[in-house]
Design a protein around this motif. Structure first.
Motif, PDB file in Angstrom:
ATOM      1  N   ASP A   1       0.818  -1.210   0.000  1.00 58.33           N
ATOM      2  CA  ASP A   1       0.000   0.000   0.000  1.00 58.33           C
ATOM      3  C   ASP A   1       0.857   1.267   0.000  1.00 58.33           C
ATOM      4  O   ASP A   1       0.494   2.268  -0.622  1.00 58.33           O
ATOM      5  N   LEU A   2       1.986   1.237   0.695  1.00 57.29           N
ATOM      6  CA  LEU A   2       2.895   2.380   0.720  1.00 57.29           C
ATOM      7  C   LEU A   2       3.326   2.757  -0.694  1.00 57.29           C
ATOM      8  O   LEU A   2       3.327   3.928  -1.068  1.00 57.29           O
ATOM      9  N   PHE A   3       3.663   1.758  -1.490  1.00 54.73           N
ATOM     10  CA  PHE A   3       4.156   2.020  -2.840  1.00 54.73           C
ATOM     11  C   PHE A   3       3.031   2.454  -3.782  1.00 54.73           C
ATOM     12  O   PHE A   3       3.226   3.342  -4.610  1.00 54.73           O
ATOM     13  N   VAL A   4       1.870   1.842  -3.650  1.00 52.15           N
ATOM     14  CA  VAL A   4       0.736   2.242  -4.487  1.00 52.15           C
ATOM     15  C   VAL A   4       0.365   3.698  -4.198  1.00 52.15           C
ATOM     16  O   VAL A   4       0.172   4.497  -5.107  1.00 52.15           O
ATOM     17  N   ALA A   5       0.299   4.040  -2.926  1.00 50.71           N
ATOM     18  CA  ALA A   5      -0.075   5.408  -2.541  1.00 50.71           C
ATOM     19  C   ALA A   5       0.954   6.444  -2.984  1.00 50.71           C
ATOM     20  O   ALA A   5       0.607   7.610  -3.205  1.00 50.71           O
ATOM     21  N   ASN A   6       2.208   6.021  -3.137  1.00 56.66           N
ATOM     22  CA  ASN A   6       3.285   6.945  -3.508  1.00 56.66           C
ATOM     23  C   ASN A   6       3.850   6.635  -4.883  1.00 56.66           C
ATOM     24  O   ASN A   6       5.005   6.922  -5.164  1.00 56.66           O
ATOM     25  N   ARG A   7       3.017   6.077  -5.753  1.00 54.10           N
ATOM     26  CA  ARG A   7       3.502   5.659  -7.071  1.00 54.10           C
ATOM     27  C   ARG A   7       4.024   6.823  -7.895  1.00 54.10           C
ATOM     28  O   ARG A   7       4.999   6.662  -8.619  1.00 54.10           O
ATOM     29  N   ALA A   8       3.435   8.000  -7.792  1.00 58.79           N
ATOM     30  CA  ALA A   8       3.932   9.144  -8.569  1.00 58.79           C
ATOM     31  C   ALA A   8       5.359   9.494  -8.154  1.00 58.79           C
ATOM     32  O   ALA A   8       6.215   9.739  -9.012  1.00 58.79           O
ATOM     33  N   LEU A   9       5.625   9.486  -6.866  1.00 60.78           N
ATOM     34  CA  LEU A   9       6.981   9.762  -6.368  1.00 60.78           C
ATOM     35  C   LEU A   9       7.955   8.690  -6.842  1.00 60.78           C
ATOM     36  O   LEU A   9       9.073   8.994  -7.277  1.00 60.78           O
ATOM     37  N   ILE A  10       7.540   7.441  -6.784  1.00 61.68           N
ATOM     38  CA  ILE A  10       8.392   6.335  -7.220  1.00 61.68           C
ATOM     39  C   ILE A  10       8.707   6.455  -8.707  1.00 61.68           C
ATOM     40  O   ILE A  10       9.859   6.359  -9.130  1.00 61.68           O
ATOM     41  N   ILE A  11       7.676   6.678  -9.506  1.00 64.06           N
ATOM     42  CA  ILE A  11       7.864   6.783 -10.961  1.00 64.06           C
ATOM     43  C   ILE A  11       8.726   7.986 -11.312  1.00 64.06           C
ATOM     44  O   ILE A  11       9.645   7.876 -12.132  1.00 64.06           O
ATOM     45  N   ASP A  12       8.473   9.129 -10.689  1.00 66.78           N
ATOM     46  CA  ASP A  12       9.286  10.325 -10.956  1.00 66.78           C
ATOM     47  C   ASP A  12      10.747  10.101 -10.564  1.00 66.78           C
ATOM     48  O   ASP A  12      11.658  10.462 -11.316  1.00 66.78           O
ATOM     49  N   SER A  13      10.965   9.501  -9.401  1.00 61.34           N
ATOM     50  CA  SER A  13      12.342   9.243  -8.938  1.00 61.34           C
ATOM     51  C   SER A  13      13.061   8.297  -9.886  1.00 61.34           C
ATOM     52  O   SER A  13      14.234   8.502 -10.200  1.00 61.34           O
ATOM     53  N   ALA A  14      12.358   7.274 -10.340  1.00 58.97           N
ATOM     54  CA  ALA A  14      12.961   6.313 -11.270  1.00 58.97           C
ATOM     55  C   ALA A  14      13.272   6.969 -12.611  1.00 58.97           C
ATOM     56  O   ALA A  14      14.368   6.804 -13.153  1.00 58.97           O
ATOM     57  N   ASN A  15      12.312   7.686 -13.151  1.00 58.73           N
ATOM     58  CA  ASN A  15      12.495   8.288 -14.471  1.00 58.73           C
ATOM     59  C   ASN A  15      13.566   9.376 -14.465  1.00 58.73           C
ATOM     60  O   ASN A  15      14.295   9.532 -15.446  1.00 58.73           O
ATOM     61  N   GLN A  16      13.696  10.115 -13.361  1.00 57.47           N
ATOM     62  CA  GLN A  16      14.758  11.120 -13.260  1.00 57.47           C
ATOM     63  C   GLN A  16      16.136  10.472 -13.361  1.00 57.47           C
ATOM     64  O   GLN A  16      17.074  11.060 -13.878  1.00 57.47           O
ATOM     65  N   ARG A  17      16.236   9.242 -12.877  1.00 56.58           N
ATOM     66  CA  ARG A  17      17.517   8.536 -12.882  1.00 56.58           C
ATOM     67  C   ARG A  17      17.649   7.563 -14.050  1.00 56.58           C
ATOM     68  O   ARG A  17      18.595   6.796 -14.105  1.00 56.58           O
ATOM     69  N   ARG A  18      16.669   7.606 -14.954  1.00 55.90           N
ATOM     70  CA  ARG A  18      16.639   6.711 -16.116  1.00 55.90           C
ATOM     71  C   ARG A  18      16.779   5.251 -15.676  1.00 55.90           C
ATOM     72  O   ARG A  18      17.550   4.477 -16.238  1.00 55.90           O
ATOM     73  N   LEU A  19      16.009   4.912 -14.663  1.00 53.64           N
ATOM     74  CA  LEU A  19      16.059   3.592 -14.053  1.00 53.64           C
ATOM     75  C   LEU A  19      14.735   2.870 -14.313  1.00 53.64           C
ATOM     76  O   LEU A  19      13.700   3.272 -13.814  1.00 53.64           O
ATOM     77  N   PRO A  20      14.747   1.815 -15.140  1.00 48.88           N
ATOM     78  CA  PRO A  20      13.492   1.116 -15.456  1.00 48.88           C
ATOM     79  C   PRO A  20      12.995   0.285 -14.279  1.00 48.88           C
ATOM     80  O   PRO A  20      13.773  -0.384 -13.605  1.00 48.88           O
ATOM     81  N   GLY A  21      11.699   0.369 -14.062  1.00 46.12           N
ATOM     82  CA  GLY A  21      11.092  -0.376 -12.970  1.00 46.12           C
ATOM     83  C   GLY A  21      10.067  -1.378 -13.452  1.00 46.12           C
ATOM     84  O   GLY A  21       9.393  -1.172 -14.459  1.00 46.12           O
ATOM     85  N   MET A  22       9.972  -2.461 -12.722  1.00 50.74           N
ATOM     86  CA  MET A  22       8.966  -3.498 -12.957  1.00 50.74           C
ATOM     87  C   MET A  22       8.013  -3.448 -11.778  1.00 50.74           C
ATOM     88  O   MET A  22       8.452  -3.438 -10.625  1.00 50.74           O
ATOM     89  N   TYR A  23       6.728  -3.431 -12.095  1.00 53.90           N
ATOM     90  CA  TYR A  23       5.710  -3.268 -11.071  1.00 53.90           C
ATOM     91  C   TYR A  23       4.705  -4.415 -11.123  1.00 53.90           C
ATOM     92  O   TYR A  23       4.602  -5.116 -12.123  1.00 53.90           O
ATOM     93  N   VAL A  24       3.948  -4.568 -10.049  1.00 53.99           N
ATOM     94  CA  VAL A  24       2.956  -5.625  -9.958  1.00 53.99           C
ATOM     95  C   VAL A  24       1.644  -5.212 -10.619  1.00 53.99           C
ATOM     96  O   VAL A  24       0.954  -6.045 -11.198  1.00 53.99           O
ATOM     97  N   PHE A  25       1.302  -3.934 -10.541  1.00 54.28           N
ATOM     98  CA  PHE A  25       0.016  -3.467 -11.046  1.00 54.28           C
ATOM     99  C   PHE A  25       0.187  -2.587 -12.287  1.00 54.28           C
ATOM    100  O   PHE A  25       1.123  -1.790 -12.381  1.00 54.28           O
ATOM    101  N   SER A  26      -0.760  -2.703 -13.201  1.00 56.37           N
ATOM    102  CA  SER A  26      -0.709  -1.945 -14.449  1.00 56.37           C
ATOM    103  C   SER A  26      -0.912  -0.448 -14.242  1.00 56.37           C
ATOM    104  O   SER A  26      -0.609   0.334 -15.145  1.00 56.37           O
ATOM    105  N   LEU A  27      -1.381  -0.039 -13.076  1.00 55.05           N
ATOM    106  CA  LEU A  27      -1.556   1.400 -12.858  1.00 55.05           C
ATOM    107  C   LEU A  27      -0.225   2.127 -12.873  1.00 55.05           C
ATOM    108  O   LEU A  27      -0.169   3.322 -13.170  1.00 55.05           O
ATOM    109  N   TYR A  28       0.869   1.424 -12.608  1.00 52.20           N
ATOM    110  CA  TYR A  28       2.189   2.058 -12.651  1.00 52.20           C
ATOM    111  C   TYR A  28       2.599   2.439 -14.085  1.00 52.20           C
ATOM    112  O   TYR A  28       2.924   3.605 -14.325  1.00 52.20           O
ATOM    113  N   PRO A  29       2.635   1.517 -15.035  1.00 53.75           N
ATOM    114  CA  PRO A  29       3.001   1.949 -16.394  1.00 53.75           C
ATOM    115  C   PRO A  29       1.981   2.915 -16.995  1.00 53.75           C
ATOM    116  O   PRO A  29       2.332   3.768 -17.798  1.00 53.75           O
TER     117      PRO A  29
END
Length: 150
Positions: A50-78
């Motif tokens: 739940d922590l990650f779902v609730a903060n998905r925008a922060l996670i995605i922004d942090s990853a994309n700023q560092r050009r770091l590809p992420g794999m997620y469990v839920f399609s709401l992330y991509p």
């Protein structure tokens, strides 16, 4: 437990090393990405939490700023700009949960209901994000995707 299982799954490949960048509060998420960048990780996996779902925008922004590809469990992330997901179809899980609630409200005891596993899984790839982080997604993977975001 999830980290231990991930490491065990990676061991046979021998080319893959794993590390864990934990975050137990929203204030720790950015630090996890700082540690991953410093360790020069090639990609990361976000576990279901739940922590990650609730903060998905922060996670995605942090990853994309560092050009770091992420794999997620839920399609709401991509769908929100993350790289890719593979997991149970959330909408199907919600429909099935609603069916269970209906049955309980009509008198079925929860203990009488069978334990079910997800049956519908989906692979979603965000090509826009892949390009932004410098990845070329193999055609064989694209052909298996249930949804491609361009």
């Amino acid at each position: 437990m999830v980290v231990r299982e991930a490491r065990a799954a990676c061991r046979p490949a021998a080319l893959i090393s794993t590390s864990c960048a934990e975050a137990r509060a929203p204030s720790e998420i950015e630090g996890a990405f700082v540690r991953m960048a410093a360790a020069h990780v090639g990609a990361f996996i976000v576990q279901q939490d739940d922590l990650f779902v609730a903060n998905r925008a922060l996670i995605i922004d942090s990853a994309n700023q560092r050009r770091l590809p992420g794999m997620y469990v839920f399609s709401l992330y991509p769908r929100a700009g993350g790289f890719m997901s593979y997991g149970a179809n959330a909408e199907d899980l919600y429909r099935r949960a609603a069916d269970y609630m209906d049955r309980i409200l009509k008198g079925t005891k929860p203990s009488a209901l069978p334990v079910e596993r997800p049956t519908k899984f989906e692979l979603v790839i965000n090509l826009k994000t892949a390009k932004a982080v410098g990845l070329t997604v193999p055609r064989s993977l694209l052909l298996r995707a249930d949804q491609i975001i361009e």
